[in-house]
Design a protein around this motif. Structure first.
Motif, PDB file in Angstrom:
ATOM      1  N   LYS A 400       6.236   6.541   4.965  1.00  0.00           N
ATOM      2  CA  LYS A 400       7.102   6.030   3.891  1.00  0.00           C
ATOM      3  C   LYS A 400       6.283   5.745   2.637  1.00  0.00           C
ATOM      4  O   LYS A 400       6.740   5.984   1.520  1.00  0.00           O
ATOM      5  CB  LYS A 400       7.848   4.777   4.350  1.00  0.00           C
ATOM      6  CG  LYS A 400       8.894   5.044   5.427  1.00  0.00           C
ATOM      7  CD  LYS A 400       9.824   3.865   5.606  1.00  0.00           C
ATOM      8  CE  LYS A 400      10.823   3.744   4.467  1.00  0.00           C
ATOM      9  NZ  LYS A 400      11.749   4.885   4.394  1.00  0.00           N
ATOM     10  N   VAL A 401       5.066   5.225   2.817  1.00  0.00           N
ATOM     11  CA  VAL A 401       4.203   5.003   1.654  1.00  0.00           C
ATOM     12  C   VAL A 401       3.954   6.325   0.934  1.00  0.00           C
ATOM     13  O   VAL A 401       4.048   6.414  -0.300  1.00  0.00           O
ATOM     14  CB  VAL A 401       2.873   4.350   2.079  1.00  0.00           C
ATOM     15  CG1 VAL A 401       1.875   4.345   0.912  1.00  0.00           C
ATOM     16  CG2 VAL A 401       3.098   2.924   2.575  1.00  0.00           C
ATOM     17  N   LEU A 402       3.652   7.370   1.712  1.00  0.00           N
ATOM     18  CA  LEU A 402       3.359   8.665   1.102  1.00  0.00           C
ATOM     19  C   LEU A 402       4.601   9.288   0.472  1.00  0.00           C
ATOM     20  O   LEU A 402       4.589   9.649  -0.714  1.00  0.00           O
ATOM     21  CB  LEU A 402       2.782   9.615   2.163  1.00  0.00           C
ATOM     22  CG  LEU A 402       2.469  11.031   1.667  1.00  0.00           C
ATOM     23  CD1 LEU A 402       1.313  11.010   0.673  1.00  0.00           C
ATOM     24  CD2 LEU A 402       2.150  11.960   2.839  1.00  0.00           C
ATOM     25  N   GLU A 403       5.670   9.418   1.267  1.00  0.00           N
ATOM     26  CA  GLU A 403       6.824  10.193   0.790  1.00  0.00           C
ATOM     27  C   GLU A 403       7.739   9.386  -0.119  1.00  0.00           C
ATOM     28  O   GLU A 403       8.242   9.911  -1.113  1.00  0.00           O
ATOM     29  CB  GLU A 403       7.598  10.726   1.996  1.00  0.00           C
ATOM     30  CG  GLU A 403       6.776  11.715   2.829  1.00  0.00           C
ATOM     31  CD  GLU A 403       7.566  12.311   3.990  1.00  0.00           C
ATOM     32  OE1 GLU A 403       8.699  11.851   4.250  1.00  0.00           O
ATOM     33  OE2 GLU A 403       7.040  13.230   4.649  1.00  0.00           O
ATOM     34  N   PHE A 505      -2.422   6.013  -3.141  1.00  0.00           N
ATOM     35  CA  PHE A 505      -2.027   6.333  -4.513  1.00  0.00           C
ATOM     36  C   PHE A 505      -3.219   6.876  -5.311  1.00  0.00           C
ATOM     37  O   PHE A 505      -3.085   7.831  -6.082  1.00  0.00           O
ATOM     38  CB  PHE A 505      -1.455   5.094  -5.207  1.00  0.00           C
ATOM     39  CG  PHE A 505      -0.003   4.850  -4.936  1.00  0.00           C
ATOM     40  CD1 PHE A 505       0.977   5.286  -5.812  1.00  0.00           C
ATOM     41  CD2 PHE A 505       0.402   4.161  -3.798  1.00  0.00           C
ATOM     42  CE1 PHE A 505       2.321   5.063  -5.559  1.00  0.00           C
ATOM     43  CE2 PHE A 505       1.750   3.928  -3.533  1.00  0.00           C
ATOM     44  CZ  PHE A 505       2.711   4.380  -4.415  1.00  0.00           C
ATOM     45  N   HIS A 506      -4.376   6.257  -5.128  1.00  0.00           N
ATOM     46  CA  HIS A 506      -5.577   6.663  -5.859  1.00  0.00           C
ATOM     47  C   HIS A 506      -5.920   8.124  -5.585  1.00  0.00           C
ATOM     48  O   HIS A 506      -6.108   8.925  -6.513  1.00  0.00           O
ATOM     49  CB  HIS A 506      -6.753   5.764  -5.452  1.00  0.00           C
ATOM     50  CG  HIS A 506      -8.067   6.163  -6.051  1.00  0.00           C
ATOM     51  ND1 HIS A 506      -8.623   5.505  -7.126  1.00  0.00           N
ATOM     52  CD2 HIS A 506      -8.958   7.135  -5.727  1.00  0.00           C
ATOM     53  CE1 HIS A 506      -9.783   6.073  -7.443  1.00  0.00           C
ATOM     54  NE2 HIS A 506     -10.005   7.064  -6.599  1.00  0.00           N
ATOM     55  N   THR A 549       9.980  -0.702  -9.195  1.00  0.00           N
ATOM     56  CA  THR A 549      10.938   0.273  -8.678  1.00  0.00           C
ATOM     57  C   THR A 549      10.320   1.163  -7.610  1.00  0.00           C
ATOM     58  O   THR A 549      11.011   1.608  -6.679  1.00  0.00           O
ATOM     59  CB  THR A 549      11.490   1.157  -9.819  1.00  0.00           C
ATOM     60  OG1 THR A 549      10.399   1.868 -10.426  1.00  0.00           O
ATOM     61  CG2 THR A 549      12.190   0.315 -10.865  1.00  0.00           C
ATOM     62  N   ILE A 550       9.032   1.419  -7.709  1.00  0.00           N
ATOM     63  CA  ILE A 550       8.348   2.245  -6.709  1.00  0.00           C
ATOM     64  C   ILE A 550       8.133   1.428  -5.436  1.00  0.00           C
ATOM     65  O   ILE A 550       8.437   1.886  -4.319  1.00  0.00           O
ATOM     66  CB  ILE A 550       7.012   2.767  -7.253  1.00  0.00           C
ATOM     67  CG1 ILE A 550       7.216   3.532  -8.559  1.00  0.00           C
ATOM     68  CG2 ILE A 550       6.320   3.632  -6.203  1.00  0.00           C
ATOM     69  CD1 ILE A 550       8.145   4.721  -8.440  1.00  0.00           C
ATOM     70  N   ALA A 555       8.490   0.015   0.273  1.00  0.00           N
ATOM     71  CA  ALA A 555       8.110  -1.182   1.028  1.00  0.00           C
ATOM     72  C   ALA A 555       9.300  -1.675   1.840  1.00  0.00           C
ATOM     73  O   ALA A 555       9.995  -2.613   1.464  1.00  0.00           O
ATOM     74  CB  ALA A 555       7.598  -2.266   0.080  1.00  0.00           C
ATOM     75  N   LYS A 556       9.531  -1.002   2.965  1.00  0.00           N
ATOM     76  CA  LYS A 556      10.658  -1.323   3.835  1.00  0.00           C
ATOM     77  C   LYS A 556      10.162  -1.492   5.267  1.00  0.00           C
ATOM     78  O   LYS A 556       9.292  -0.743   5.715  1.00  0.00           O
ATOM     79  CB  LYS A 556      11.720  -0.226   3.751  1.00  0.00           C
ATOM     80  CG  LYS A 556      12.319  -0.109   2.348  1.00  0.00           C
ATOM     81  CD  LYS A 556      13.354   1.004   2.259  1.00  0.00           C
ATOM     82  CE  LYS A 556      13.920   1.075   0.840  1.00  0.00           C
ATOM     83  NZ  LYS A 556      14.920   2.168   0.694  1.00  0.00           N
ATOM     84  N   HIS A 557      10.735  -2.468   5.955  1.00  0.00           N
ATOM     85  CA  HIS A 557      10.252  -2.808   7.298  1.00  0.00           C
ATOM     86  C   HIS A 557      10.375  -1.604   8.224  1.00  0.00           C
ATOM     87  O   HIS A 557      11.416  -0.946   8.281  1.00  0.00           O
ATOM     88  CB  HIS A 557      11.039  -3.988   7.853  1.00  0.00           C
ATOM     89  CG  HIS A 557      10.346  -4.679   8.981  1.00  0.00           C
ATOM     90  ND1 HIS A 557      10.362  -4.174  10.263  1.00  0.00           N
ATOM     91  CD2 HIS A 557       9.611  -5.822   9.017  1.00  0.00           C
ATOM     92  CE1 HIS A 557       9.677  -4.989  11.052  1.00  0.00           C
ATOM     93  NE2 HIS A 557       9.192  -5.985  10.319  1.00  0.00           N
TER      94      HIS A 557
END
Length: 723
Positions: A400-403, A505-506, A549-550, A555-557
């Motif tokens: 989820k962080v990536l996509e 992100f980096h 917004t990002i 950031a969801k459980h």
């Protein structure tokens, strides 16, 4: 390929390049060549590597034949009876060495991402040969005469700006590689480069071997108090993999600090982990790197003198944006006092926490030590902001962080879209592959994501290109991001720390730099920019990790799917400057060590044999020594400066000056908008190295870089709070 191979190999091996004559393997038959996947372009989309066909046995024949082929091509260019032209000399060089380029690109990518004993041996066997091959090109007198003629006549060649820059860069790089030296000095340079190649390979292999061998064995699970159930299970699996059933193994990363130090309540175990970490490469035995360090630094000082420079830093920085060691020293020196002062303020908060806890428990207090910092800073963070990392991780599931984070931000900023594909071969089961599309549906690139740590992978995080964009050939990029996230037990989710989120992100910022490349000549493609500029776009991309917004989108459980509570989101953003005194001090310690080693002049050789003593004296001299905050890397496992970042580790914070200015520009111009993204892409990210780096920055920002935004970002302004 061309001279770009020489530069790529120099960065990979830590050299600046040696003379060697290579002939193709006489036993290689035509059928063997046809079977070797490097002898022709990959037929897969965008020439994506044929990982399912590539065997370790393919590399040596491709190396040998590729070097022979390129030397033949170079000799034809150098001995061309026609007068030198841009096309018959530089374009011909740009198009040379295709087989070698394909083979070395994949090989060195796999050396970093998934090495093995066969590949290590190949690396050791060929490091000096590659260096010698580069010298055979760069020290070819007839070839340089043609390049110099073009350089002298460049104003009359009718070239556009990119073509003119190609002439100038080729000339500069040949000169910096020793093309103007006499024959005797060229022979000395070749010998130095060959030895440096071998020493650099030995150093990197020692680092990987020792970090894999320096794991900590724990007998009693009670000693792991503070770790999560998932972390304990992973430690048990790591022990089982080493045939230590019933025990627990804490593996090390190739940094001074270790992730487990944040959570382990057992102070003795924390001390053992820390002391094992910092002693790597300096405790005697097979993997001791101290003698290698001394010899490498001696050779680099002697090489700089041979090339007419007072020290290796002066030689290395000549084609960077910093230009001189004095400029680097001034910038680092400006930051160091504020960083240490901030770290000491943070330390006083940690010491107060220690004293209070010990008093409440009826125990004598103790003085803050390096192995205590991460543990108690997390406690202070909890007290100041009423949250800790363990509260965050359930909201940071890796995919989820990536996509929904990294890719989503790229869509908002640049109009990109992504589609996972499973039909392309991968070199490891953990790797995922995505097609990347522009807003109009046209393909931009292929992106490879390799997230997990493993024993076959070097430490850290990085981006590389398997295929670079080229206007000459029409090639589009195939780029990869590599992280070192601990892999959870089977069936468990991969939950990231905040640092791992920002690292994701980096690294994608580097990937964007490579994917957006829109240059004619492959010499300039993607991240082929000065070292002290290359980190700039990646650091800019970090700013979207906590953009509201990002953050709300990813950031969801991981179990319920519930969004991270707004109050927790606010705390994440509010805590952005927390522990920046520590972070800046540990970084500056490493950057200043790098400069001290590479500012050793030839009159001071041999370089000090007592590496640890030299480190302490250098840190104290520069005012950055503070015992509770050691450098991010000790010299004996500081792979950056033994490789492509020699005298260049300052680049991260030098680039961060540009990053802080750019973040300020985005905020003042509406933030995350397509218009802003398009401007960033058009004026800077797409240009690669085809325009002077600082000119690119000025074209985008509209002004010279200023240091104040960096000081503010890191909480180093006068009177900055300790958090």
């Amino acid at each position: 390929m061309n001279t770009r191979l020489a530069l790529a190999l120099a960065a990979t091996l830590g050299l600046a390049l040696p003379a060697y004559s290579v002939t193709a393997n006489a036993a290689a038959t035509q059928s063997a060549e046809q079977a070797n996947p490097f002898f022709a372009e990959s037929p897969l989309p965008l020439h994506y590597p044929q990982f399912d066909r590539i065997k370790d046995a393919d590399f040596a024949p491709a190396f040998d034949a590729g070097m022979a082929q390129q030397l033949k091509e170079v000799e034809a260019i150098a001995n061309n009876p026609a007068a030198p032209t841009f096309e018959n000399t530089l374009i011909a060089l740009e198009n040379s060495g295709a087989v070698l380029d394909r083979a070395t690109t994949v090989f060195f990518s796999l050396i970093g991402a998934d090495t093995n004993d066969t590949r290590k041996k190949l690396q050791a066997d060929y490091s000096a040969k590659f260096a010698a091959h580069s010298d055979a090109i760069n020290l070819n007198g007839k070839l340089f005469q043609r390049i110099e003629k073009l350089y002298n006549d460049r104003a009359t060649l009718g070239l556009d700006a990119e073509g003119l820059r190609l002439v100038e860069k080729y000339h500069d790089n040949f000169v910096r590689s020793g093309a103007k030296l006499g024959d005797a000095d060229k022979a000395k340079l070749k010998a130095m480069n060959a030895e440096l190649a071998n020493l650099g390979t030995k150093f990197s292999q020692n680092v990987l071997a020792e970090v894999n061998g320096s794991f900590i064995v724990v007998d009693d699970v009670k000693q792991l108090d503070g770790l999560s159930a998932e972390q304990i299970a992973a430690a048990a699996e790591a022990a089982k993999a080493r045939k230590l059933d019933g025990k627990y193994v804490i593996a090390l990363l190739n940094t001074t600090g270790q992730p487990s130090l944040t959570n382990l309540t057992n102070r003795e175990l924390r001390q053992k982990i820390y002391e094992t970490s910092v002693s790597r490469g300096s405790r005697g035995g097979e993997y001791d790197n101290t003698a290698l360090v001394s010899r490498i630094m001696t050779l680099r000082a002697e090489k700089a003198a041979l090339m007419g420079f007072p020290n290796f830093a002066a030689y290395s920085l000549g084609n960077q944006t910093a230009k001189t060691p004095e400029a680097v020293n001034a910038m680092l020196g400006q930051l160091a006092p504020a960083a240490v002062a901030n770290a000491k303020r943070e330390a006083s908060d940690l010491q107060a926490m220690i004293d209070a806890e010990q008093k409440a428990a009826g125990k004598p207090t103790f003085e803050l030590q390096p192995w205590d910092w991460a543990f108690y800073s997390e406690k202070v963070r909890q007290a100041k902001y009423n949250f800790d990392e363990s509260q965050l991780k359930p909201y940071f599931e890796m995919t989820k962080v990536l996509e929904d984070g990294v890719f989503f931000a790229a869509g908002k900023e640049f109009g990109l879209s992504f589609k996972q594909r499973t039909d392309l071969p991968v070199y490891h089961a953990d790797v995922t592959v995505y097609d990347v599309f522009n807003e109009d549906g046209s393909q931009l690139a292929i992106f490879i994501f390799d997230p997990y740590a493993r024993e076959s992978k070097r430490g850290g995080a990085w981006m590389n290109a398997y295929v670079s964009q080229s206007g000459l050939t029409g090639d589009l990029p195939v780029v990869a991001n590599h992280l070192n996230i601990p892999k959870p037990p089977a069936g468990k989710p991969t939950l990231l720390t905040w640092d791992e989120v920002t690292t994701t992100f980096h690294e994608f910022g580097h990937a964007l730099h490579g994917m957006f490349s829109d240059v004619k000549y492959p010499y300039f493609a993607g991240t082929a920019v000065p070292r002290d500029f290359v980190e700039f776009p990646s650091q800019v991309n970090e700013m979207w990790s906590d953009e509201p917004t990002i953050l709300a989108n990813y950031a969801k459980h991981y179990q319920s799917g519930a969004a991270m509570p707004q109050a927790l989101l606010d705390k994440v953003i509010a805590a952005a400057k927390f522990n920046q005194g520590f972070a800046t001090t540990e970084y500056l310690g490493a950057a200043m060590l790098d400069q001290n080693w590479h500012q050793i002049g030839v009159k001071d050789v041999p370089a000090p044999a007592d590496v640890i003593k030299f480190e302490r004296a250098a840190l104290e001299k520069d005012g950055i020594y503070y015992a509770p905050v050691p450098p991010r890397y000790r010299t004996t496992y500081f792979s950056h400066i033994m490789g492509g970042y020699s005298a260049g580790y300052y680049a991260y914070i030098w680039s961060e000056v540009l990053d802080a200015n750019t973040q300020k520009w985005f905020r003042e111009n509406g933030g995350l908008t397509r218009a802003n993204g398009d401007r960033f892409r058009e004026t800077l990210l797409s240009k690669g190295g085809s325009v002077d780096a600082m000119e690119l920055f000025r074209n985008f920002a509209g002004h010279e870089p200023q240091i104040e935004p960096l000081l503010e970002k890191r909480g180093l302004t006068t009177g900055a709070a300790s958090n």
